[in-house]
Write a protein that holds these residues in place. Structure first.
Motif, PDB file in Angstrom:
ATOM      1  N   ARG A 187     100.488  -1.245  73.496  1.00 42.07           N
ATOM      2  CA  ARG A 187     100.042  -2.306  72.579  1.00 42.07           C
ATOM      3  C   ARG A 187      98.616  -2.091  72.092  1.00 42.07           C
ATOM      4  O   ARG A 187      97.865  -3.031  71.883  1.00 42.07           O
ATOM      5  CB  ARG A 187     100.146  -3.678  73.235  1.00 42.07           C
ATOM      6  CG  ARG A 187     101.513  -4.029  73.744  1.00 42.07           C
ATOM      7  CD  ARG A 187     102.369  -4.555  72.630  1.00 42.07           C
ATOM      8  NE  ARG A 187     103.600  -5.112  73.168  1.00 42.07           N
ATOM      9  CZ  ARG A 187     104.791  -4.816  72.698  1.00 42.07           C
ATOM     10  NH1 ARG A 187     104.923  -3.998  71.701  1.00 42.07           N
ATOM     11  NH2 ARG A 187     105.864  -5.352  73.216  1.00 42.07           N
ATOM     12  N   SER A 188      98.226  -0.840  71.908  1.00 47.63           N
ATOM     13  CA  SER A 188      96.885  -0.588  71.392  1.00 47.63           C
ATOM     14  C   SER A 188      96.972  -0.005  69.989  1.00 47.63           C
ATOM     15  O   SER A 188      97.975   0.586  69.610  1.00 47.63           O
ATOM     16  CB  SER A 188      96.117   0.356  72.308  1.00 47.63           C
ATOM     17  OG  SER A 188      96.725   1.616  72.313  1.00 47.63           O
ATOM     18  N   THR A 189      95.918  -0.189  69.238  1.00 50.80           N
ATOM     19  CA  THR A 189      95.841   0.325  67.876  1.00 50.80           C
ATOM     20  C   THR A 189      94.577   1.155  67.740  1.00 50.80           C
ATOM     21  O   THR A 189      93.783   1.257  68.671  1.00 50.80           O
ATOM     22  CB  THR A 189      95.792  -0.832  66.852  1.00 50.80           C
ATOM     23  OG1 THR A 189      94.587  -1.563  67.047  1.00 50.80           O
ATOM     24  CG2 THR A 189      96.990  -1.757  67.002  1.00 50.80           C
ATOM     25  N   ASN A 190      94.360   1.699  66.575  1.00 51.55           N
ATOM     26  CA  ASN A 190      93.150   2.472  66.335  1.00 51.55           C
ATOM     27  C   ASN A 190      92.069   1.622  65.676  1.00 51.55           C
ATOM     28  O   ASN A 190      91.152   2.149  65.061  1.00 51.55           O
ATOM     29  CB  ASN A 190      93.463   3.710  65.495  1.00 51.55           C
ATOM     30  CG  ASN A 190      93.826   3.360  64.074  1.00 51.55           C
ATOM     31  OD1 ASN A 190      94.233   2.247  63.785  1.00 51.55           O
ATOM     32  ND2 ASN A 190      93.684   4.316  63.177  1.00 51.55           N
ATOM     33  N   THR A 191      92.137   0.319  65.822  1.00 53.77           N
ATOM     34  CA  THR A 191      91.161  -0.587  65.225  1.00 53.77           C
ATOM     35  C   THR A 191      89.723  -0.253  65.623  1.00 53.77           C
ATOM     36  O   THR A 191      88.846  -0.247  64.752  1.00 53.77           O
ATOM     37  CB  THR A 191      91.497  -2.054  65.568  1.00 53.77           C
ATOM     38  OG1 THR A 191      92.830  -2.321  65.128  1.00 53.77           O
ATOM     39  CG2 THR A 191      90.543  -3.016  64.923  1.00 53.77           C
ATOM     40  N   PRO A 192      89.429   0.021  66.887  1.00 51.98           N
ATOM     41  CA  PRO A 192      88.036   0.371  67.225  1.00 51.98           C
ATOM     42  C   PRO A 192      87.534   1.601  66.466  1.00 51.98           C
ATOM     43  O   PRO A 192      86.400   1.625  65.984  1.00 51.98           O
ATOM     44  CB  PRO A 192      88.078   0.630  68.727  1.00 51.98           C
ATOM     45  CG  PRO A 192      89.250  -0.158  69.216  1.00 51.98           C
ATOM     46  CD  PRO A 192      90.255  -0.079  68.096  1.00 51.98           C
ATOM     47  N   ALA A 193      88.379   2.612  66.332  1.00 49.28           N
ATOM     48  CA  ALA A 193      87.968   3.817  65.603  1.00 49.28           C
ATOM     49  C   ALA A 193      87.753   3.501  64.123  1.00 49.28           C
ATOM     50  O   ALA A 193      86.789   3.982  63.511  1.00 49.28           O
ATOM     51  CB  ALA A 193      89.019   4.910  65.764  1.00 49.28           C
ATOM     52  N   GLU A 194      88.617   2.704  63.544  1.00 54.83           N
ATOM     53  CA  GLU A 194      88.475   2.344  62.127  1.00 54.83           C
ATOM     54  C   GLU A 194      87.201   1.530  61.904  1.00 54.83           C
ATOM     55  O   GLU A 194      86.506   1.704  60.911  1.00 54.83           O
ATOM     56  CB  GLU A 194      89.694   1.559  61.649  1.00 54.83           C
ATOM     57  CG  GLU A 194      90.964   2.367  61.594  1.00 54.83           C
ATOM     58  CD  GLU A 194      90.909   3.500  60.580  1.00 54.83           C
ATOM     59  OE1 GLU A 194      90.158   3.410  59.593  1.00 54.83           O
ATOM     60  OE2 GLU A 194      91.620   4.501  60.788  1.00 54.83           O
ATOM     61  N   ILE A 203      79.900   3.647  59.969  1.00 58.86           N
ATOM     62  CA  ILE A 203      79.270   4.911  59.547  1.00 58.86           C
ATOM     63  C   ILE A 203      79.192   4.971  58.019  1.00 58.86           C
ATOM     64  O   ILE A 203      78.158   5.326  57.465  1.00 58.86           O
ATOM     65  CB  ILE A 203      80.041   6.126  60.108  1.00 58.86           C
ATOM     66  CG1 ILE A 203      79.857   6.200  61.625  1.00 58.86           C
ATOM     67  CG2 ILE A 203      79.588   7.423  59.448  1.00 58.86           C
ATOM     68  CD1 ILE A 203      80.711   7.243  62.288  1.00 58.86           C
ATOM     69  N   LYS A 204      80.273   4.611  57.349  1.00 55.84           N
ATOM     70  CA  LYS A 204      80.280   4.621  55.882  1.00 55.84           C
ATOM     71  C   LYS A 204      79.276   3.638  55.317  1.00 55.84           C
ATOM     72  O   LYS A 204      78.569   3.938  54.361  1.00 55.84           O
ATOM     73  CB  LYS A 204      81.677   4.315  55.347  1.00 55.84           C
ATOM     74  CG  LYS A 204      82.640   5.444  55.512  1.00 55.84           C
ATOM     75  CD  LYS A 204      84.000   5.092  54.946  1.00 55.84           C
ATOM     76  CE  LYS A 204      84.967   6.238  55.154  1.00 55.84           C
ATOM     77  NZ  LYS A 204      86.288   5.938  54.601  1.00 55.84           N
ATOM     78  N   ALA A 205      79.173   2.446  55.914  1.00 58.02           N
ATOM     79  CA  ALA A 205      78.223   1.450  55.451  1.00 58.02           C
ATOM     80  C   ALA A 205      76.788   1.942  55.641  1.00 58.02           C
ATOM     81  O   ALA A 205      75.937   1.758  54.763  1.00 58.02           O
ATOM     82  CB  ALA A 205      78.431   0.138  56.189  1.00 58.02           C
TER      83      ALA A 205
END
Length: 71
Positions: A51-58, A64-66
């Motif tokens: 039940r984990s997603t890649n939300t922390p990485a996103e 970084i982009k900001a």
């Protein structure tokens, strides 16, 4: 065991059946989403393992982009 939560073994059969129904429907607007699901099928189903997603990485990538655009 909770019956309201989907499990991975069930989804292994439901996702291909859904995909086939969409293909048979002839709705061209579903083309992008069905290609996305086909390309990421295993990753989508892996969600059900822990039940984990890649939300922390996103979130980290967005920071970084900001930061880069503010410099």
């Amino acid at each position: 065991m909770r019956h309201d939560v989907a499990t991975k073994p069930i989804d292994f059969t439901k996702l291909p059946k859904w995909h086939e129904k969409v293909n048979q429907s002839g709705f061209k607007s579903f083309g992008t989403i069905t290609r996305t699901i086909i390309n990421h099928y295993q990753t989508i189903l892996n969600y059900f393992d822990n039940r984990s997603t890649n939300t922390p990485a996103e979130s980290f990538n967005a920071k970084i982009k900001a930061f880069g655009s503010s410099c």
